[in-house]
Design an enzyme around this catalytic site. Structure first.
Site, PDB file in Angstrom:
ATOM      1  N   SER A 116       4.900  -8.945  -6.934  1.00 19.81           N
ATOM      2  CA  SER A 116       3.507  -9.305  -6.669  1.00 19.81           C
ATOM      3  C   SER A 116       2.960  -9.863  -7.978  1.00 19.81           C
ATOM      4  O   SER A 116       3.553  -9.626  -9.040  1.00 19.81           O
ATOM      5  CB  SER A 116       2.724  -8.037  -6.304  1.00 19.81           C
ATOM      6  N   TYR A 146       0.957   1.189  -7.557  1.00 24.20           N
ATOM      7  CA  TYR A 146       1.424  -0.092  -7.001  1.00 24.20           C
ATOM      8  C   TYR A 146       1.784  -1.045  -8.133  1.00 24.20           C
ATOM      9  O   TYR A 146       2.841  -1.689  -8.112  1.00 24.20           O
ATOM     10  CB  TYR A 146       0.331  -0.689  -6.099  1.00 24.20           C
TER      11      TYR A 146
HETATM   12  P1  NAD Z   1       3.408  -6.489   5.798  1.00 27.09           P
HETATM   13  O1  NAD Z   1       2.825  -5.137   5.877  1.00 27.09           O
HETATM   14  O2  NAD Z   1       3.125  -7.459   6.890  1.00 27.09           O
HETATM   15  O3  NAD Z   1       4.965  -6.404   5.609  1.00 27.09           O
HETATM   16  C1  NAD Z   1       5.598  -5.280   5.013  1.00 27.09           C
HETATM   17  C2  NAD Z   1       6.870  -5.024   5.756  1.00 27.09           C
HETATM   18  O4  NAD Z   1       7.556  -3.950   5.103  1.00 27.09           O
HETATM   19  C3  NAD Z   1       6.644  -4.598   7.207  1.00 27.09           C
HETATM   20  O5  NAD Z   1       7.590  -5.266   8.009  1.00 27.09           O
HETATM   21  C4  NAD Z   1       6.941  -3.093   7.188  1.00 27.09           C
HETATM   22  O6  NAD Z   1       7.457  -2.631   8.419  1.00 27.09           O
HETATM   23  C5  NAD Z   1       8.002  -3.046   6.097  1.00 27.09           C
HETATM   24  N1  NAD Z   1       8.154  -1.715   5.503  1.00 27.09           N
HETATM   25  C6  NAD Z   1       7.216  -0.942   4.915  1.00 27.09           C
HETATM   26  N2  NAD Z   1       7.764   0.212   4.496  1.00 27.09           N
HETATM   27  C7  NAD Z   1       9.081   0.151   4.830  1.00 27.09           C
HETATM   28  C8  NAD Z   1      10.186   1.026   4.679  1.00 27.09           C
HETATM   29  N3  NAD Z   1      10.063   2.242   4.096  1.00 27.09           N
HETATM   30  N4  NAD Z   1      11.389   0.640   5.147  1.00 27.09           N
HETATM   31  C9  NAD Z   1      11.547  -0.573   5.735  1.00 27.09           C
HETATM   32  N5  NAD Z   1      10.539  -1.424   5.923  1.00 27.09           N
HETATM   33  C10 NAD Z   1       9.327  -1.062   5.473  1.00 27.09           C
HETATM   34  O7  NAD Z   1       2.859  -7.122   4.442  1.00 27.09           O
HETATM   35  P2  NAD Z   1       3.426  -8.301   3.516  1.00 27.09           P
HETATM   36  O8  NAD Z   1       2.320  -8.687   2.643  1.00 27.09           O
HETATM   37  O9  NAD Z   1       4.138  -9.339   4.272  1.00 27.09           O
HETATM   38  O10 NAD Z   1       4.430  -7.482   2.573  1.00 27.09           O
HETATM   39  C11 NAD Z   1       5.649  -7.979   2.137  1.00 27.09           C
HETATM   40  C12 NAD Z   1       5.806  -7.724   0.657  1.00 27.09           C
HETATM   41  O11 NAD Z   1       4.911  -8.580  -0.055  1.00 27.09           O
HETATM   42  C13 NAD Z   1       5.499  -6.307   0.197  1.00 27.09           C
HETATM   43  O12 NAD Z   1       6.492  -5.897  -0.718  1.00 27.09           O
HETATM   44  C14 NAD Z   1       4.152  -6.457  -0.493  1.00 27.09           C
HETATM   45  O13 NAD Z   1       3.951  -5.473  -1.485  1.00 27.09           O
HETATM   46  C15 NAD Z   1       4.296  -7.834  -1.082  1.00 27.09           C
HETATM   47  N6  NAD Z   1       3.064  -8.525  -1.463  1.00 27.09           N
HETATM   48  C16 NAD Z   1       2.128  -8.837  -0.542  1.00 27.09           C
HETATM   49  C17 NAD Z   1       0.971  -9.492  -0.917  1.00 27.09           C
HETATM   50  C18 NAD Z   1      -0.084  -9.858   0.083  1.00 27.09           C
HETATM   51  O14 NAD Z   1      -1.222 -10.235  -0.311  1.00 27.09           O
HETATM   52  N7  NAD Z   1       0.179  -9.804   1.368  1.00 27.09           N
HETATM   53  C19 NAD Z   1       0.781  -9.839  -2.262  1.00 27.09           C
HETATM   54  C20 NAD Z   1       1.764  -9.514  -3.188  1.00 27.09           C
HETATM   55  C21 NAD Z   1       2.907  -8.858  -2.779  1.00 27.09           C
END
Ligand code: NAD
Length: 253
Positions: free
Chosen positions: A143, A156
């Site tokens: 991130s 985080y």
């Molecule tokens: P999201 O919640 O849509 O996706 C997260 C995914 O991780 C989901 O499919 C969930 O089922 C899965 N997950 C969570 N815990 C899990 C576990 N213990 N085992 C297996 N799967 C698990 O949100 P997203 O934003 O698409 O997240 C994807 C990644 O991007 C994450 O690592 C998040 O920290 C990172 N991220 C997101 C943003 C944002 O603004 N959306 C910004 C920076 C980083």
């Protein structure tokens, strides 16, 4: 021939948000996809979407913080598709903002177990599988909180800094084995579980989130997926241990 024809990709957190967008993009370019997440319903839906357009995909219910389940994920991948070429270690959770004294040991454990141990376990089990077929390419999800900090979410922030470190160390270890390991650092991304849980339908907060990015808006999941696809592809053949920030200019300031 499509760019990822005959390649097999594991995508953790592939049932929604950034992972789903990346799964659809890779499938569209010919890869067979293994979706791993905790959510059966949404995971199976992504598999159906891919199959409906003529692609190959399976869902393996996986909690990435449990070694036995990650081991099972890679075994099922090899059993189903015979090899592993690409991995997107993207599953992760956010931390609810709160003052430091209110943060519990259980919260610390949960965030670190999923965001850090989960990526480490995936790397540990994916790399031996990739070595068997001559190499591979891996992208982990950090991130912009992996290189800068935000107050009230220190666990985080620490977890996403750790993903950058894990990426670099494993990239160095396998650089001579035709395995590349890189990391994506997104800014705020719309249409994701992370963003929706953090901001809900609070329009003032959403406008603030847009305004802090110099580009003046949020990223789409597809814009993050495009960068991931590049890092997974042979077009980035000399890129390893690299942190790719895709944050609309946030960390440039
Ligand atoms: P999201 O919640 O849509 O996706 C997260 C995914 O991780 C989901 O499919 C969930 O089922 C899965 N997950 C969570 N815990 C899990 C576990 N213990 N085992 C297996 N799967 C698990 O949100 P997203 O934003 O698409 O997240 C994807 C990644 O991007 C994450 O690592 C998040 O920290 C990172 N991220 C997101 C943003 C944002 O603004 N959306 C910004 C920076 C980083």
């Amino acid at each position: 021939m499509r760019q990822f024809e005959n390649k097999v990709a594991v995508i953790t957190g592939g049932s929604s948000g950034i992972g789903k967008a990346t799964a659809l993009a890779l499938a569209n370019m010919g890869a067979a996809i293994v979706i791993a997440s905790r959510n059966n319903t949404t995971g199976e839906q992504v598999v159906e979407n891919i199959k409906a357009t003529g692609g190959k995909a399976v869902f393996v219910k996986t909690d990435v913080s449990e070694e036995v389940q990650v081991k099972n994920l890679i075994e099922k991948t090899l059993k189903t598709f015979g090899r592993l070429d690409l991995a997107f270690n993207n599953a992760g959770i956010e931390q609810t903002p709160m003052p430091l004294p209110e943060q519990t040991e259980a919260l610390y454990q949960q965030v670190m177990d999923i965001n850090v141990k989960g990526v480490w376990l995936c790397l540990k089990h994916q790399i031996p599988a990739m070595l068997k077929s001559g190499g591979g390419s891996i992208v982990n999800t950090s991130s912009f909180s992996g290189i800068i900090a935000f107050a009230t979410i220190p666990i985080y922030v620490a977890s996403k800094h750790a993903v950058v470190g894990l990426t670099k160390a494993v990239a160095l270890e396998y650089a001579r084995n035709n395995i590349r390991v890189n990391v994506i650092l997104p800014g705020s991304v719309e249409n994701t579980g992370t963003f929706d849980r953090s901001f809900g339908d609070n329009q003032a907060s959403i406008e603030w989130a847009k305004s802090i990015h110099p580009i003046g808006r949020l990223a789409t999941p597809e814009e993050i997926a495009n960068a991931v696809v590049f890092m997974l592809s042979d077009k980035s053949g000399f890129l390893t241990g690299h942190s790719m920030v895709v944050d609309g200019g946030y960390t440039a300031g």
